[in-house]
Motif scaffolding. Structure first.
Motif, short mmCIF file in Angstrom:
data_model
loop_
_atom_site.label_atom_id
_atom_site.label_comp_id
_atom_site.label_asym_id
_atom_site.label_seq_id
_atom_site.Cartn_x
_atom_site.Cartn_y
_atom_site.Cartn_z
N LYS A 73 0.85 -1.27 0.14
CA LYS A 73 0.21 -0.13 0.21
C LYS A 73 0.91 1.33 0.10
N HIS A 76 2.30 1.76 -3.29
CA HIS A 76 1.36 2.40 -4.22
C HIS A 76 1.14 3.73 -4.05
N CYS A 79 4.08 5.51 -5.54
CA CYS A 79 4.37 5.10 -7.06
C CYS A 79 5.88 4.74 -7.18
N TYR A 104 -2.27 -4.19 -4.79
CA TYR A 104 -2.08 -2.84 -5.17
C TYR A 104 -1.04 -2.96 -6.49
N ILE A 106 1.08 -1.15 -9.86
CA ILE A 106 1.63 0.11 -10.32
C ILE A 106 2.22 -0.26 -11.65
N CYS A 113 3.15 5.58 -13.54
CA CYS A 113 2.23 5.45 -12.15
C CYS A 113 1.69 6.99 -11.80
N LYS A 118 -1.98 2.94 -12.04
CA LYS A 118 -2.03 2.39 -11.03
C LYS A 118 -3.44 1.69 -10.61
#
Length: 175
Positions: A73, A76, A79, A104, A106, A113, A118
């Motif tokens: 997370k 994500h 990025c 998650y 990307i 991203c 994403k």
């Protein structure tokens, strides 16, 4: 006893027809995994929220000159990932959703991203899965009502169906 034979056979066939089969989802629909238009940076999350994902479903990513990473997370949100949980850059990637919870995704290519390439996917618990509301699945499937009601995993359900089938065959041939 002979009066129960049609009931057992009907039950066995109906149960087999209700088996859960995994979906394969084409990520992004016809456009695939590509940088969305500049004003649509939430494109893939919107696509994901219009689908219902269950354990053993597969996401298929089709793309050109890019990559797919499964990350945490935190990665994500940033990025960026130096150690992704999964990486592929072959242009046609399939990823199996093997557990419930959040996944998650990307792009691993620089700047992609940040430009919206994403996605967050939520995989539902087995008993919470229903028919997809609006999915772009490439294979038709049904949710196992028997498994939901009895809260069986697929191995237990398969074993139960085998036993029901054996009982039905025994009843047909020996009664």
């Amino acid at each position: 006893m002979k009066n129960t034979t049609p009931i057992l056979i009907a039950f066995a066939f109906l149960t087999i027809l209700k088996l859960h089969t995994a979906h394969q989802f084409q990520v992004g629909g016809d456009k695939g995994w590509a940088i969305p238009p500049s004003n649509d940076t939430d494109h893939y999350n919107q696509w994901a929220t219009h689908n219902r994902f269950s354990i053993n479903d597969t996401l298929r990513f089709e793309y050109k000159k890019d990559s797919v990473l499964v990350v945490t997370k935190e990665e994500h949100e940033k990025c960026k990932s130096s150690h992704p949980l999964f990486f592929s850059d072959n242009g046609d990637t399939s990823f199996e959703l093997n557990r419930s919870g959040f996944f998650y995704f990307i792009s691993g290519d620089s700047g992609h991203c940040e430009r919206g390439l994403k996605m967050i996917v939520k995989v539902l618990e087995a008993e919470n899965v229903g028919h997809p509301a609006n999915h772009t699945s490439t294979s038709p499937t049904t949710t196992s009502e028997a498994a939901s009601v009895l809260k069986m995993d697929s191995d237990t359900l398969s074993q139960t169906l085998m036993i029901v089938g054996i009982i039905a065959m025994f009843t047909v041939f020996y009664m």
